[in-house]
Each structure stands twice: as C-alpha cells, then as structure tokens.
Write a protein that holds these residues in place. Structure first.
Motif, PDB file in Angstrom:
ATOM      1  N   LEU A 216      -1.276  11.466   0.223  1.00  0.00           N
ATOM      2  CA  LEU A 216       0.181  11.375   0.795  1.00  0.00           C
ATOM      3  C   LEU A 216       0.970  10.505   0.183  1.00  0.00           C
ATOM      4  O   LEU A 216       2.116  10.490   0.389  1.00  0.00           O
ATOM      5  CB  LEU A 216      -0.146  11.365   2.385  1.00  0.00           C
ATOM      6  CG  LEU A 216      -0.563  12.620   3.139  1.00  0.00           C
ATOM      7  CD1 LEU A 216      -0.442  12.328   4.604  1.00  0.00           C
ATOM      8  CD2 LEU A 216      -0.165  14.075   2.779  1.00  0.00           C
ATOM      9  N   HIS A 217       0.365   9.473  -0.576  1.00  0.00           N
ATOM     10  CA  HIS A 217       1.177   8.203  -0.979  1.00  0.00           C
ATOM     11  C   HIS A 217       1.148   8.500  -2.785  1.00  0.00           C
ATOM     12  O   HIS A 217       0.135   7.965  -3.267  1.00  0.00           O
ATOM     13  CB  HIS A 217       0.457   7.016  -0.529  1.00  0.00           C
ATOM     14  CG  HIS A 217       0.711   6.871   1.029  1.00  0.00           C
ATOM     15  ND1 HIS A 217       0.258   7.606   2.050  1.00  0.00           N
ATOM     16  CD2 HIS A 217       1.748   5.883   1.675  1.00  0.00           C
ATOM     17  CE1 HIS A 217       0.851   7.128   3.222  1.00  0.00           C
ATOM     18  NE2 HIS A 217       1.484   6.368   2.750  1.00  0.00           N
ATOM     19  N   PRO A 218       2.169   8.847  -3.237  1.00  0.00           N
ATOM     20  CA  PRO A 218       2.368   9.027  -4.476  1.00  0.00           C
ATOM     21  C   PRO A 218       2.200   7.676  -5.346  1.00  0.00           C
ATOM     22  O   PRO A 218       1.862   7.509  -6.376  1.00  0.00           O
ATOM     23  CB  PRO A 218       3.566   9.804  -4.682  1.00  0.00           C
ATOM     24  CG  PRO A 218       3.967  10.425  -3.542  1.00  0.00           C
ATOM     25  CD  PRO A 218       3.359   9.590  -2.306  1.00  0.00           C
ATOM     26  N   SER A 219       2.381   6.591  -4.573  1.00  0.00           N
ATOM     27  CA  SER A 219       2.377   5.263  -5.321  1.00  0.00           C
ATOM     28  C   SER A 219       1.003   4.876  -5.572  1.00  0.00           C
ATOM     29  O   SER A 219       0.714   3.785  -6.157  1.00  0.00           O
ATOM     30  CB  SER A 219       3.204   4.332  -4.282  1.00  0.00           C
ATOM     31  OG  SER A 219       2.591   4.196  -3.068  1.00  0.00           O
ATOM     32  N   ILE A 220      -0.046   5.639  -5.052  1.00  0.00           N
ATOM     33  CA  ILE A 220      -1.422   5.228  -5.192  1.00  0.00           C
ATOM     34  C   ILE A 220      -1.979   5.931  -6.164  1.00  0.00           C
ATOM     35  O   ILE A 220      -1.995   7.045  -6.381  1.00  0.00           O
ATOM     36  CB  ILE A 220      -2.383   5.313  -3.873  1.00  0.00           C
ATOM     37  CG1 ILE A 220      -1.992   4.646  -2.716  1.00  0.00           C
ATOM     38  CG2 ILE A 220      -3.811   5.103  -4.273  1.00  0.00           C
ATOM     39  CD1 ILE A 220      -2.713   4.888  -1.405  1.00  0.00           C
ATOM     40  N   SER A 221      -2.453   5.284  -7.370  1.00  0.00           N
ATOM     41  CA  SER A 221      -2.995   5.766  -8.545  1.00  0.00           C
ATOM     42  C   SER A 221      -3.940   4.801  -9.133  1.00  0.00           C
ATOM     43  O   SER A 221      -4.022   3.639  -9.038  1.00  0.00           O
ATOM     44  CB  SER A 221      -1.968   6.410  -9.651  1.00  0.00           C
ATOM     45  OG  SER A 221      -1.373   5.218 -10.147  1.00  0.00           O
ATOM     46  N   GLY A 222      -4.807   5.422 -10.004  1.00  0.00           N
ATOM     47  CA  GLY A 222      -5.917   4.675 -10.560  1.00  0.00           C
ATOM     48  C   GLY A 222      -6.991   4.219  -9.483  1.00  0.00           C
ATOM     49  O   GLY A 222      -7.210   5.147  -8.586  1.00  0.00           O
ATOM     50  N   ALA A 223      -7.333   2.941  -9.750  1.00  0.00           N
ATOM     51  CA  ALA A 223      -8.630   2.418  -8.890  1.00  0.00           C
ATOM     52  C   ALA A 223      -7.921   2.308  -7.510  1.00  0.00           C
ATOM     53  O   ALA A 223      -6.853   1.951  -6.991  1.00  0.00           O
ATOM     54  CB  ALA A 223      -9.117   1.146  -9.131  1.00  0.00           C
ATOM     55  N   PHE A 224      -8.768   2.746  -6.422  1.00  0.00           N
ATOM     56  CA  PHE A 224      -8.587   2.905  -5.020  1.00  0.00           C
ATOM     57  C   PHE A 224      -9.699   2.425  -3.940  1.00  0.00           C
ATOM     58  O   PHE A 224     -10.590   3.191  -4.052  1.00  0.00           O
ATOM     59  CB  PHE A 224      -7.733   3.834  -4.446  1.00  0.00           C
ATOM     60  CG  PHE A 224      -7.233   4.076  -2.928  1.00  0.00           C
ATOM     61  CD1 PHE A 224      -6.643   2.951  -2.391  1.00  0.00           C
ATOM     62  CD2 PHE A 224      -7.459   4.889  -2.079  1.00  0.00           C
ATOM     63  CE1 PHE A 224      -5.976   2.922  -1.354  1.00  0.00           C
ATOM     64  CE2 PHE A 224      -7.114   5.007  -0.851  1.00  0.00           C
ATOM     65  CZ  PHE A 224      -6.255   3.954  -0.373  1.00  0.00           C
ATOM     66  N   ASN A 225      -9.751   1.230  -3.668  1.00  0.00           N
ATOM     67  CA  ASN A 225     -11.053   0.691  -2.910  1.00  0.00           C
ATOM     68  C   ASN A 225     -11.076   1.349  -1.488  1.00  0.00           C
ATOM     69  O   ASN A 225     -10.398   1.046  -0.739  1.00  0.00           O
ATOM     70  CB  ASN A 225     -11.201  -0.818  -3.034  1.00  0.00           C
ATOM     71  CG  ASN A 225     -11.489  -1.501  -4.446  1.00  0.00           C
ATOM     72  OD1 ASN A 225     -11.790  -0.606  -5.314  1.00  0.00           O
ATOM     73  ND2 ASN A 225     -11.025  -2.541  -4.591  1.00  0.00           N
ATOM     74  N   LEU A 226     -12.136   1.967  -1.177  1.00  0.00           N
ATOM     75  CA  LEU A 226     -12.523   2.527   0.108  1.00  0.00           C
ATOM     76  C   LEU A 226     -13.565   1.701   0.681  1.00  0.00           C
ATOM     77  O   LEU A 226     -14.601   1.850   0.899  1.00  0.00           O
ATOM     78  CB  LEU A 226     -12.671   3.995   0.214  1.00  0.00           C
ATOM     79  CG  LEU A 226     -11.570   5.112   0.043  1.00  0.00           C
ATOM     80  CD1 LEU A 226     -11.140   4.993  -1.111  1.00  0.00           C
ATOM     81  CD2 LEU A 226     -12.007   6.281   0.252  1.00  0.00           C
ATOM     82  N   THR A 227     -12.998   0.662   1.207  1.00  0.00           N
ATOM     83  CA  THR A 227     -13.908  -0.412   2.066  1.00  0.00           C
ATOM     84  C   THR A 227     -13.103  -0.921   3.116  1.00  0.00           C
ATOM     85  O   THR A 227     -11.885  -0.800   3.245  1.00  0.00           O
ATOM     86  CB  THR A 227     -14.386  -1.538   1.125  1.00  0.00           C
ATOM     87  OG1 THR A 227     -13.079  -2.270   0.699  1.00  0.00           O
ATOM     88  CG2 THR A 227     -15.161  -0.956  -0.133  1.00  0.00           C
ATOM     89  N   SER A 228     -13.783  -1.591   4.131  1.00  0.00           N
ATOM     90  CA  SER A 228     -13.014  -2.172   4.919  1.00  0.00           C
ATOM     91  C   SER A 228     -12.526  -3.422   4.627  1.00  0.00           C
ATOM     92  O   SER A 228     -12.944  -4.025   3.531  1.00  0.00           O
ATOM     93  CB  SER A 228     -14.030  -2.338   6.364  1.00  0.00           C
ATOM     94  OG  SER A 228     -14.684  -3.794   6.145  1.00  0.00           O
ATOM     95  N   PRO A 229     -11.682  -4.181   5.342  1.00  0.00           N
ATOM     96  CA  PRO A 229     -11.046  -5.576   4.990  1.00  0.00           C
ATOM     97  C   PRO A 229     -11.823  -6.518   5.297  1.00  0.00           C
ATOM     98  O   PRO A 229     -11.736  -7.743   5.043  1.00  0.00           O
ATOM     99  CB  PRO A 229      -9.872  -5.502   5.664  1.00  0.00           C
ATOM    100  CG  PRO A 229     -10.016  -4.736   7.075  1.00  0.00           C
ATOM    101  CD  PRO A 229     -10.876  -3.583   6.470  1.00  0.00           C
ATOM    102  N   SER A 230     -13.112  -6.270   5.925  1.00  0.00           N
ATOM    103  CA  SER A 230     -14.000  -7.495   6.353  1.00  0.00           C
ATOM    104  C   SER A 230     -15.569  -7.117   5.887  1.00  0.00           C
ATOM    105  O   SER A 230     -16.309  -6.983   6.548  1.00  0.00           O
ATOM    106  CB  SER A 230     -13.928  -7.544   7.821  1.00  0.00           C
ATOM    107  OG  SER A 230     -14.166  -6.207   8.379  1.00  0.00           O
ATOM    108  N   PRO A 231     -15.467  -7.394   4.689  1.00  0.00           N
ATOM    109  CA  PRO A 231     -16.940  -7.230   4.121  1.00  0.00           C
ATOM    110  C   PRO A 231     -17.988  -8.408   4.896  1.00  0.00           C
ATOM    111  O   PRO A 231     -17.255  -9.382   5.222  1.00  0.00           O
ATOM    112  CB  PRO A 231     -16.833  -7.387   2.431  1.00  0.00           C
ATOM    113  CG  PRO A 231     -15.740  -8.287   2.256  1.00  0.00           C
ATOM    114  CD  PRO A 231     -14.654  -7.633   3.580  1.00  0.00           C
TER     115      PRO A 231
END
Length: 303
Positions: A216-231
C-alpha cells in the motif's frame, strides 16, 4: 485489488492470503495443480510452471504480485543436492514470475519478492539496515543476491519491485521457534553455541502486515527489512523463551556438536546478524509485537 501469490499455500502464504481476503482483495494463487484445490470466495487457483499452463490467459488485470516460492532452507541438511534445490527453486520461480509479467497485457503496479536478511552475511559487531552492503560471502548471501537480481528484471516493465528481506519468523505452527521449543519443554534448554550471535526475529503477524504495508505504500521500493526493531542475542532470546515457558535456561549446546549434527546448516543457529528495519520505522509502520517477550507470550501461552 487483484493480487497474484506464488507460494500462497506455504507457511507465510496462507496467512498472507487470509489477510488479503479480510482486507477485501481478490487473490489468485499460482499452483502446479489447480484441480485438487478447493476454491473459495475471493480465492482462485491458477496453474503455472507446467508446459501447457498459460496463467496470463486465466488472470484478470492484476494490481500486484507476491512471490514467496522457494525450497525451505531449514528443513534438511545442506547436501550439495539440497543447496542446488534451494538456489534453483528461487531462481526458476522468480524467472517464471518475470516471464508472466512480460505476458500480461496490463502490467501490475508492484512485485513484492520474498528475500532474506542472509543477504548481509554474518556478524556479531555490525548493525545492518537496508542501505548496508554484505560483510562477507557465504552460501545464503550468494543465494539472496542471485534471487534479488532475478526479481530486479521485473523493473524493465516499469513496476515497483520490493525485496522483502525476511528475518527469523516466529510462529507457533512452523519455522525456527517450533524447533527451539523441544529442549526447553524437556527442561534441557540453554545457549546455542556462544550465545552472542544476533537473532533478528519477527512475529508472523507482523510479517503478513508488513507485506500488506509494502503493497500500500508506493514510496517503499528495493530492499525492505522485515524484522522487529529489537533484535536480540541468542542467549537473551533463550532466557526469554525459558521465562515464558517457565523452564530453565542452563544446558548449553556447544558449537562443535551443532556443526557435527547439522553440518553447514548449523550457520542458521550459530551465526547471525543484527538487522534493523529502518524503512519500516521511517514510514511509521506500527508493530504489533516490537518486543520479544510479548511476542513469545502471544505465540506460546495458552496454547
């Protein structure tokens, strides 16, 4: 929207299909055999990867494609044959997706292609974001590079391409967490290897919501990390898991034993990387489970 999913009957694909349908989208799942699938309202099955299959003729105008297809990296020892299957399944399915896009009379707006944080290589010292380059070459990083290169071919058709780099997905049904549970439930849990290796995890509910967010967000392209913000480091992860299960965390599994048992695949538990989801944070994605303990409690308590 009309959304095509390759790998729609898999671990993540099933959950993502459910979410898309709940959000009012129509889902078209690519499959090798549509005859044994029971279609439901808003879900249709379309055959592909067969010599006589012509999915482009069966599909309506498509808004988005999600490619989740590929051999599991964690379901068997990494023999030469299995490593070849891991790589080739990803290359072939992604190449087939690009070929499908080339044949669609109306091109989709976006391709969300599964990828992995293995791209960055392993490190106990570096912190990686979407802007980071790999620190080393290994089997997984090479697989991901080739995988993303194939997906990038879709950009020639002027659509947005997103590499959804998945961290370690936590789920009570499948995946890494289910393998970690047994020793703790037998009161034999403890550190894996040094315990200092980083685990960049994500709750399965946030995985599917982040795919939808990227859609839904056209501004997101290329690499996109699907991780939590607290590794978290593996030793702390184990302590938290033991606490949630009300089990001790004391019996270590030494590196040499895990290497003997798992071979090269031991890198999945002995090595890691600290990955931050910088794009999701900057785009104000709201995590359901940003912290580890509530995530594990949701997945494991009262089940």
């Amino acid at each position: 929207m009309n959304i095509v999913i390759a790998g729609g009957t898999g671990f993540i694909g099933k959950r993502l299909t459910d979410l898309f349908v709940q959000e009012g989208h129509s889902v078209f799942i690519l499959t090798r055999n549509a005859s044994n699938k029971l279609e439901q309202p808003s879900i249709q099955y379309v055959e592909w990867l067969k010599s006589d299959a012509k999915p482009e003729q069966e599909l309506p105008p498509i808004d988005a494609i999600v490619n989740l297809a590929g051999e599991s990296i964690g379901s068997g020892r990494w023999t030469a044959k299995r490593k070849k299957a891991i790589l080739e399944s990803r290359i072939q399915s992604t190449r087939a997706i690009v070929d499908l896009i080339s044949k669609l009379p109306t091109k989709p707006n976006v391709l969300l292609n599964a990828s992995a944080i293995g791209y960055y290589g392993n490190s106990n010292h570096h912190t990686f974001t979407e802007e980071s380059e790999p620190t080393e070459e290994n089997f997984l990083s090479n697989v991901v590079k080739q995988w993303e290169k194939e997906a990038q071919e879709a950009s020639q058709f002027r659509l947005r391409v997103v590499y959804c780099r998945l961290g370690v997905v936590l789920s009570a049904e499948e995946g890494a967490l289910t393998r970690m549970l047994l020793p703790y439930r037998l009161f034999a849990g403890g550190p894996l290897g040094s315990g200092n290796q980083w685990l960049s995890w994500i709750h399965i509910d946030d995985v599917v919501r982040m795919f939808h967010f990227a859609l839904l967000h056209p501004s997101i392209s290329g690499a996109f990390n699907l991780t939590s913000p607290s590794p978290t480091q593996m030793n702390e992860f184990g302590k938290t898991l033991g606490s949630v299960l009300k089990r001790p965390h004391y019996l270590p599994a030494p590196s040499f034993a895990l290497k003997a048992l798992l071979g090269e695949m031991s890198t999945l538990v002995l090595d890691g990387q600290k990955v931050l989801p910088e794009k999701a944070i900057s785009q104000n994605y709201s995590y359901l489970f940003p912290a580890l303990q509530p995530a594990l409690q949701d997945l494991l308590q009262n089940r």
